[in-house]
Design a protein around this motif. Structure first.
Motif, PDB file in Angstrom:
ATOM      1  N   THR A  34       0.857  -1.185   0.000  1.00  0.00           N
ATOM      2  CA  THR A  34       0.000   0.000   0.000  1.00  0.00           C
ATOM      3  C   THR A  34       0.885   1.224   0.000  1.00  0.00           C
ATOM      4  N   THR A  35       0.619   2.141  -0.914  1.00  0.00           N
ATOM      5  CA  THR A  35       1.357   3.396  -0.985  1.00  0.00           C
ATOM      6  C   THR A  35       0.432   4.513  -0.545  1.00  0.00           C
ATOM      7  N   THR A  36       0.887   5.342   0.384  1.00  0.00           N
ATOM      8  CA  THR A  36       0.111   6.482   0.857  1.00  0.00           C
ATOM      9  C   THR A  36       0.812   7.752   0.418  1.00  0.00           C
ATOM     10  N   ASN A  37       0.095   8.588  -0.304  1.00  0.00           N
ATOM     11  CA  ASN A  37       0.629   9.858  -0.761  1.00  0.00           C
ATOM     12  C   ASN A  37      -0.109  10.976  -0.046  1.00  0.00           C
ATOM     13  N   GLU A  38       0.628  11.888   0.557  1.00  0.00           N
ATOM     14  CA  GLU A  38       0.023  13.017   1.255  1.00  0.00           C
ATOM     15  C   GLU A  38       0.235  14.274   0.433  1.00  0.00           C
ATOM     16  N   GLN A  39      -0.812  15.075   0.304  1.00  0.00           N
ATOM     17  CA  GLN A  39      -0.760  16.279  -0.511  1.00  0.00           C
ATOM     18  C   GLN A  39      -1.425  17.404   0.265  1.00  0.00           C
ATOM     19  N   THR A  40      -0.799  18.578   0.254  1.00  0.00           N
ATOM     20  CA  THR A  40      -1.374  19.752   0.886  1.00  0.00           C
ATOM     21  C   THR A  40      -1.957  20.647  -0.196  1.00  0.00           C
ATOM     22  N   ILE A  41      -3.220  21.015  -0.035  1.00  0.00           N
ATOM     23  CA  ILE A  41      -3.885  21.888  -0.984  1.00  0.00           C
ATOM     24  C   ILE A  41      -4.307  23.146  -0.229  1.00  0.00           C
ATOM     25  N   ARG A  42      -3.786  24.286  -0.648  1.00  0.00           N
ATOM     26  CA  ARG A  42      -4.190  25.560  -0.052  1.00  0.00           C
ATOM     27  C   ARG A  42      -5.416  26.060  -0.793  1.00  0.00           C
ATOM     28  N   LYS A  43      -6.462  26.342  -0.059  1.00  0.00           N
ATOM     29  CA  LYS A  43      -7.665  26.911  -0.643  1.00  0.00           C
ATOM     30  C   LYS A  43      -7.798  28.326  -0.101  1.00  0.00           C
ATOM     31  N   ILE A  44      -7.674  29.300  -0.987  1.00  0.00           N
ATOM     32  CA  ILE A  44      -7.762  30.690  -0.600  1.00  0.00           C
ATOM     33  C   ILE A  44      -9.137  31.195  -1.037  1.00  0.00           C
ATOM     34  N   HIS A  45      -9.890  31.724  -0.101  1.00  0.00           N
ATOM     35  CA  HIS A  45     -11.249  32.157  -0.364  1.00  0.00           C
ATOM     36  C   HIS A  45     -11.366  33.672  -0.145  1.00  0.00           C
ATOM     37  N   PRO A  46     -10.912  34.483  -1.104  1.00  0.00           N
ATOM     38  CA  PRO A  46     -11.045  35.934  -0.939  1.00  0.00           C
ATOM     39  C   PRO A  46     -12.516  36.356  -1.093  1.00  0.00           C
ATOM     40  N   THR A  47     -12.862  37.493  -0.534  1.00  0.00           N
ATOM     41  CA  THR A  47     -14.233  37.985  -0.595  1.00  0.00           C
ATOM     42  C   THR A  47     -14.259  39.371  -1.228  1.00  0.00           C
ATOM     43  N   HIS A  48     -15.166  39.570  -2.189  1.00  0.00           N
ATOM     44  CA  HIS A  48     -15.445  40.874  -2.779  1.00  0.00           C
ATOM     45  C   HIS A  48     -16.962  40.966  -2.932  1.00  0.00           C
ATOM     46  N   ILE A  49     -17.549  42.054  -2.500  1.00  0.00           N
ATOM     47  CA  ILE A  49     -18.996  42.215  -2.575  1.00  0.00           C
ATOM     48  C   ILE A  49     -19.327  43.208  -3.678  1.00  0.00           C
ATOM     49  N   THR A  50     -20.202  42.794  -4.605  1.00  0.00           N
ATOM     50  CA  THR A  50     -20.695  43.652  -5.674  1.00  0.00           C
ATOM     51  C   THR A  50     -22.218  43.622  -5.628  1.00  0.00           C
ATOM     52  N   ASN A  51     -22.860  44.766  -5.616  1.00  0.00           N
ATOM     53  CA  ASN A  51     -24.316  44.846  -5.651  1.00  0.00           C
ATOM     54  C   ASN A  51     -24.746  44.925  -7.099  1.00  0.00           C
ATOM     55  N   VAL A  52     -25.669  44.033  -7.496  1.00  0.00           N
ATOM     56  CA  VAL A  52     -26.065  43.903  -8.895  1.00  0.00           C
ATOM     57  C   VAL A  52     -27.589  43.969  -8.999  1.00  0.00           C
ATOM     58  N   ASN A  53     -28.092  44.692  -9.984  1.00  0.00           N
ATOM     59  CA  ASN A  53     -29.508  44.644 -10.349  1.00  0.00           C
ATOM     60  C   ASN A  53     -29.635  43.626 -11.471  1.00  0.00           C
ATOM     61  N   LYS A  54     -30.485  42.591 -11.274  1.00  0.00           N
ATOM     62  CA  LYS A  54     -30.545  41.477 -12.218  1.00  0.00           C
ATOM     63  C   LYS A  54     -31.780  41.514 -13.094  1.00  0.00           C
ATOM     64  N   ASN A  55     -31.589  41.143 -14.340  1.00  0.00           N
ATOM     65  CA  ASN A  55     -32.654  40.776 -15.258  1.00  0.00           C
ATOM     66  C   ASN A  55     -32.397  39.313 -15.592  1.00  0.00           C
ATOM     67  N   ASP A  79      -8.710  25.414   8.434  1.00  0.00           N
ATOM     68  CA  ASP A  79      -8.976  26.842   8.322  1.00  0.00           C
ATOM     69  C   ASP A  79      -7.713  27.556   8.790  1.00  0.00           C
ATOM     70  N   CYS A  80      -7.041  28.263   7.899  1.00  0.00           N
ATOM     71  CA  CYS A  80      -5.753  28.881   8.215  1.00  0.00           C
ATOM     72  C   CYS A  80      -5.849  30.397   8.395  1.00  0.00           C
ATOM     73  N   GLY A  81      -7.039  30.940   8.483  1.00  0.00           N
ATOM     74  CA  GLY A  81      -7.189  32.354   8.780  1.00  0.00           C
ATOM     75  C   GLY A  81      -6.925  33.244   7.576  1.00  0.00           C
ATOM     76  N   ARG A  82      -6.666  34.537   7.840  1.00  0.00           N
ATOM     77  CA  ARG A  82      -6.525  35.537   6.781  1.00  0.00           C
ATOM     78  C   ARG A  82      -5.100  35.730   6.289  1.00  0.00           C
ATOM     79  N   ASP A  83      -4.130  35.518   7.156  1.00  0.00           N
ATOM     80  CA  ASP A  83      -2.747  35.880   6.850  1.00  0.00           C
ATOM     81  C   ASP A  83      -2.006  34.698   6.230  1.00  0.00           C
TER      82      ASP A  83
END
Length: 97
Positions: A34-55, A79-83
């Motif tokens: 059995t081979t075990t491979n470990e991988q680290t994946i950084r997920k960065i979730h930035p936030t930007h708010i835009t107000n939109v009028n939709k059709n 969860d690695c915080g903001r920095d």
């Protein structure tokens, strides 16, 4: 041990054997590697708010796909915080559905 004694030990005495050789076959030994491979994946979730009028115009597209795969994964989410330069990672607890 002399050569003749070694032959007798491994193959049995040859004198008086009279063609009665015996073969013993043992069960096949099964080995699973059995081979075990470990991988680290950084997920960065930035936030930007835009107000939109939709059709809204609804267009439905369908893309049926079938596929079959068997993989086994272990996912550890943190969860690695903001920095990014000074992460303070802690495990994320998820509800099991």
């Amino acid at each position: 041990m002399s050569r003749n004694r070694l032959d007798n030990f491994f193959f049995g005495p040859r004198r008086g054997n009279h063609g009665k050789d015996e073969t013993v076959v043992f069960p096949t030994r099964q080995i699973v590697n059995t081979t075990t491979n470990e991988q680290t994946i950084r997920k960065i979730h930035p936030t930007h708010i835009t107000n939109v009028n939709k059709n809204i115009k609804r267009i439905e597209n369908y893309y049926p796909v079938t596929e079959s795969t068997h993989n086994e994964y272990i996912v550890e989410e943190y969860d690695c915080g903001r920095d990014i330069k000074n992460p303070c990672c802690r495990p994320v607890k998820r509800c099991k559905w």
